[in-house]
Design an enzyme around this catalytic site. Structure first.
Site, mmCIF file in Angstrom:
data_model
loop_
_atom_site.group_PDB
_atom_site.id
_atom_site.type_symbol
_atom_site.label_atom_id
_atom_site.label_comp_id
_atom_site.label_asym_id
_atom_site.label_seq_id
_atom_site.Cartn_x
_atom_site.Cartn_y
_atom_site.Cartn_z
ATOM 1 N N LYS A 61 -5.043 12.620 -2.398
ATOM 2 C CA LYS A 61 -4.692 11.957 -3.650
ATOM 3 C C LYS A 61 -4.298 13.003 -4.674
ATOM 4 C CE LYS A 61 -6.722 7.392 -4.142
ATOM 5 N NZ LYS A 61 -7.756 6.589 -4.810
ATOM 6 N N GLU A 115 -5.642 -3.795 -1.799
ATOM 7 C CA GLU A 115 -6.196 -4.926 -1.054
ATOM 8 C C GLU A 115 -7.242 -5.706 -1.836
ATOM 9 O OE1 GLU A 115 -5.038 -1.807 2.097
ATOM 10 O OE2 GLU A 115 -5.699 -1.863 -0.002
ATOM 11 N N THR A 138 0.848 -1.180 0.000
ATOM 12 C CA THR A 138 0.000 0.000 0.000
ATOM 13 C C THR A 138 0.890 1.239 0.000
ATOM 14 O OG1 THR A 138 -0.089 0.176 2.411
ATOM 15 C CG2 THR A 138 -1.717 -1.253 1.353
ATOM 16 N N TRP A 176 -0.810 8.691 -3.438
ATOM 17 C CA TRP A 176 -1.222 9.050 -2.082
ATOM 18 C C TRP A 176 -0.214 9.991 -1.428
ATOM 19 C CZ3 TRP A 176 -5.947 7.303 -0.876
ATOM 20 C CH2 TRP A 176 -6.401 6.136 -1.487
#
Length: 535
Positions: A432, A322, A177, A437
Site C-alpha cells: 500500500k 467489499e 477492487t 494498492w
C-alpha cells in the site's frame, strides 16, 4: 412498506436544509451553491438520463475527481434507477479498459484534463458510445462528447411524482477492487446496501456526521465509494467541501481556511504533506476538529502533532471495497476516559471497533476462531447488510474469498480483550503506497521476464511520506549484471501500470530466502531488509 432506497437521502437535505452549502473546487475555480440548487440540478440530470432512456439495467460510469458535478451524478444515476460505476483514474490503461469492458458501461461522465485524455487515448478499445465531460464546455476531442452543463440546460427538472419507482434490491452502485492479485474484481451495491451503510456511517459509533459539520472528503470519489461521505454527509445536511482535481496541500489548506472545515478524511500521506506545508508556509487549522484516516496507519508522531499543536483528532478507520468502505473506527470508549494519553494512543493506533450492523470472526488456518487476547492472530471475516457475498462476473473467486455469507477479508489481525481490531499483515503481501494498492506479484513477474533475472521478490518497506514503497530483490544469471536503470526501463516496457508502481530500489542479491514448500519467505526477506536499514 417503504423501500430502503436513496430517495430519502435526496429528499431530506433539499427540503430540510435547503440553505446549507456545497463548495467545490473545479478546473475553473470555486463553485458555491445551496442544497436547494443542488436539488434542482440533480432533478435536471435525472431528467436528462431518463430522456436518453437510461434507467434500470443501465450503468453510468464516472471517471473523475471530487467536485459538485460528481456529487450530483452520485445521486442522479441511482435515482434514475441506473447503477453508478465509479472508475479509479489512477489505474493503468490495461486495467481501465478491462473494468469498463467488464462492467459494460453505457455512458461515461469524465473530467476534463488527464481523465478525458486517458479516455481519448483508449477510445478505440472501449465499448462506450457517449461521453459526458463534467465541465461547462467540451474541449477539442475525438470522442463523441457532450458538456455536462449543456446536458442539464437541455433537460427539464423532473417533479417528485416523475421519479422512477425504485426497489431496494436494484443495483445502485459499483466499484472495482484494485487488482492486487490478478484482474480487478467488480463489487455491486444495491439501493438497500447504500442506505444501510450511509446510516451506519452517520451514527456516533461510525463517523458521527451531523448537520453542524463542514465536511471535506479528500478520499477520492472514484475510490471505495469515497468512504460513503457523499451519501452520509448529504443525508445529514452537513455543509460539504469538495477539493477537486489532484489537490495539493496548498489547495486543501485554502479550503480549510475559506470554508471553516471541521471534518476531513483521506490517506495518511495527505496529512503528512499538509503538516509539512503548514510548517513551511504557515496556516490556520483552528476550525478543524477531526481527520479520518484509512488505507494505512498514520504514524503516532503525526497523530500527536495534530492533537497537541492543532487540537485535531486523527481517527483510524478500516474498510474495503467489499464492505462499502468503513467497517470499523478507532476511538477510545467512554470507560477509557481517565486513561493516560499513552494508553489512549495505543487504542487509537488500531483499526478500532467494528461498525454497527456488522459481525466478525478471526479465524486461523484451520478455520477455528482465535481468542480476543491481543496476541492471537488470524484472518478477519466479516458479514452484514453492507458486505457483499460474491463478485460481479467472477464465480471463480467466490469459494476462495467467501464462506457462506462471511467475507474473508485477507487481513491478518488480532483483537484485544476490549474488541479493538489491529491489522498485522495482508495475506496477499500487497503493498500500500499512499492509500493505493501495488501488486508485488505483478512486479515480480515483470522483473522475472527480463532475460538476465533468475528470481525476483518484491516487498513493501516503510516510507516517511507514502507509508510503504516497493523494494525489489533480484537474483541475476551468471556473468549478468543489469543495472537498476536498465531494469526500471524494462519495467516501463513490460508493465501497463503508472510509474508510482515501480520499486524505489532494486537490489541484486545472491539468493532469496524460501519456505519449505519453495515459496519466497517474505517475512525473512523483510527482516533482512529492515536489518540493512537499521545498521
Amino acid at each position: 412498506m417503504t423501500e430502503l432506497t436513496l430517495r430519502p437521502f435526496f429528499w431530506r437535505p433539499t427540503n430540510l436544509f435547503p440553505e446549507k452549502r456545497i463548495a467545490s473546487r473545479t478546473h475553473d475555480g470555486i463553485t458555491d451553491y445551496t442544497y436547494h440548487e443542488f436539488g434542482t440540478r440533480v432533478r435536471s440530470l435525472v431528467g436528462a438520463l431518463l430522456e436518453r432512456e437510461f434507467g434500470p439495467g443501465d450503468r453510468i460510469g464516472t471517471f473523475g475527481w471530487n467536485h459538485h458535478r460528481h456529487l450530483e451524478t452520485y445521486f442522479a444515476a441511482p435515482l434514475s434507477g441506473a447503477q453508478l460505476h465509479t472508475i479509479n483514474v489512477m489505474l493503468g490503461d490495461d486495467d481501465i479498459v478491462h473494468i469498463i469492458e467488464d462492467a459494460d458501461d453505457d455512458v461515461l461522465f469524465v473530467d476534463p484534463g488527464e481523465p478525458l485524455e486517458t479516455i481519448e487515448r483508449l477510445w478505440d478499445d472501449l465499448p462506450v458510445e457517449t461521453v459526458v465531460v463534467m465541465a461547462d464546455s467540451v474541449p477539442e476531442t475525438d470522442v463523441d462528447a457532450i458538456a455536462y452543463e449543456e446536458l442539464l440546460q437541455k433537460a427539464d427538472p423532473i417533479a417528485d411524482n416523475e421519479f422512477p419507482h425504485l426497489e431496494e434490491d436494484y443495483p445502485a452502485g459499483m466499484c472495482y477492487t484494485s487488482g492486487t492479485t490478478g484482474r480487478p474484481k467488480g463489487v455491486e451495491y444495491t439501493q438497500k446496501m447504500i442506505y444501510a451503510h450511509a446510516m451506519m456511517v452517520m451514527t456516533p459509533a461510525g463517523l458521527h456526521i451531523d448537520e453542524t459539520d463542514v465536511v471535506m472528503p479528500v478520499v477520492p470519489m472514484f475510490h471505495v465509494n469515497s468512504w460513503e461521505f457523499p451519501y452520509a454527509a448529504t443525508m445529514a445536511g452537513a455543509t460539504q467541501v469538495y477539493p477537486g482535481p489532484s489537490p495539493e496541500p496548498a489547495d486543501l489548506l485554502e479550503l480549510i481556511e475559506r470554508e471553516d472545515v471541521t471534518m476531513t478524511a483521506g490517506v495518511p500521506t495527505v496529512w503528512i504533506n499538509l503538516l509539512e506545508h503548514v510548517d513551511e508556509h504557515g496556516g490556520d487549522l483552528s476550525s478543524l476538529e477531526r481527520i479520518v484516516v484509512g488505507g494505512s496507519a498514520a504514524p503516532e508522531g503525526v497523530m500527536r502533532r495534530y492533537d497537541e499543536e492543532f487540537d485535531v483528532t486523527m481517527e483510524h478507520a478500516w474498510g474495503m471495497t467489499e464492505t462499502m468502505s468503513i467497517g470499523s473506527v478507532s476511538r477510545p470508549k467512554s470507560t477509557m476516559e481517565q486513561w493516560d494519553s499513552g494508553r489512549k494512543y495505543d487504542k487509537r493506533k488500531k483499526q478500532g471497533l467494528l461498525s454497527p450492523g456488522l459481525e466478525m470472526r478471526v479465524v486461523d488456518d484451520d478455520g477455528n476462531e482465535v481468542d480476543w487476547d491481543g496476541r492471537s492472530v488470524g484472518e478477519l471475516w466479516v458479514r452484514g447488510p453492507t458486505v457483499i457475498t460474491e463478485y460481479y462476473n467472477r464465480p471463480d473467486a467466490n469459494e476462495e474469498d467467501f464462506h457462506g455469507n462471511w467475507l474473508k477479508t485477507g487481513d491478518i489481525v488480532c483483537v484485544d480483550d476490549d474488541g479493538y481490531i489491529e491489522i498485522i499483515d495482508r495475506t496477499k503481501d500487497v503493498i500500500k503506497s499512499g492509500g493505493e494498492w501495488i501488486s508485488s506479484i505483478e512486479l515480480e513477474n515483470a522483473l522475472i521476464a527480463h532475460p538476465d533475472v533468475v528470481e525476483a521478490a518484491v516487498i513493501g518497506v516503510p516510507h516517511e511520506k507514502w507509508q510503504e514503497r516497493p523494494f525489489a530483490c533480484v537474483v541475476t544469471a551468471a556473468d549478468a549484471n543489469p543495472s537498476e536503470t536498465e531494469l526500471l526501463e524494462f519495467l516501463d516496457d513490460e508493465l501497463e501500470q503508472p510509474k508510482w508502481w515501480y520499486p524505489d530500489e532494486i537490489a541484486e542479491v545472491q539468493s532469496i530466502p524460501k519456505t519449505a514448500t519453495g515459496k519466497f519467505d517474505k517475512k525473512i526477506l523483510r527482516d533482512q531488509i529492515d536489518s540493512k536499514y537499521q545498521q
